[in-house]
Design a protein around this motif. Structure first.
Motif: not given
Length: 203
Positions: A30-38
């Motif tokens: 998800s975009m949120r999970r991807l943002g958290d990882a980045l």
């Protein structure tokens, strides 16, 4: 969360997305999970992929299927320019025989698909056109031309090769958890056996 997006790039986003897919599957991205990882806000990703997840999925498919640094750009390429570049040979060195060139390409393509096997399902509906992918296709068609194929038969043979590589990887990944699944060396041997049979049948 950091608002410093200076180090954020399309390639960094794609690579992190592939890490998430490898660990959680495609549905876990998800975009949120991807943002958290980045370590950025999710909206920062939309700066690079303004059309959202579908555009990101297309970029991932392009990265996975295109050899070379970054997997190739996602801009619409010049087909004639790509084909012309593919025909240029460095120096005066004689190229390898056509079947050796195709074998080297097929093995590299297989290795890349295996490396990013979590994204295989994306490839069922996406075939992005990038400069790298068009150059590779031109190289494959050129080798098939040296084998004596011409006209529509060249494209048919290229389609068969791409389908074989993708299908072989899907088959290996689908069955790799089974108790009697072949190990990596045997899976590679089976791939080479099928590829040799396919090349022999083409000519």
């Amino acid at each position: 969360m950091s608002r410093n997006y200076a180090g954020l790039s399309r390639e960094r986003i794609i690579i992190e997305a592939l890490h998430i897919i490898a660990g959680r599957g495609l549905g876990g991205l998800s975009m949120r999970r991807l943002g958290d990882a980045l370590e950025v806000e999710a909206m920062a990703i939309y700066h690079h992929f303004p059309l959202g997840k579908e555009q990101l999925f297309n970029a991932i498919a392009a990265y996975v299927t295109s050899p070379g640094p970054g997997g190739g750009a996602l801009d619409e390429p010049d087909t004639e320019e790509a084909a012309s570049a593919a025909q240029q040979e460095p120096g005066d060195a004689e190229p390898d025989p056509w079947d050796e060139r195709i074998t080297a390409w097929a093995e590299a393509y297989r290795a890349r698909l295996l490396e990013y096997s979590g994204a295989l399902s994306l490839l069922a509906h996406r075939a992005p056109r990038t400069p790298n992918s068009l150059t590779t296709h031109a190289l494959v068609r050129g080798a098939l031309g040296e084998a004596g194929l011409s006209g529509p038969d060249t494209d048919r043979a290229a389609d068969a090769l791409y389908s074989y590589c993708l299908g072989a990887v899907v088959h290996q990944v689908r069955h790799q958890q089974e108790e009697d699944a072949p190990d990596a060396a045997e899976a590679h041997a089976r791939f080479r056996f099928g590829l040799r049979a396919l090349l022999a049948g083409l000519v």
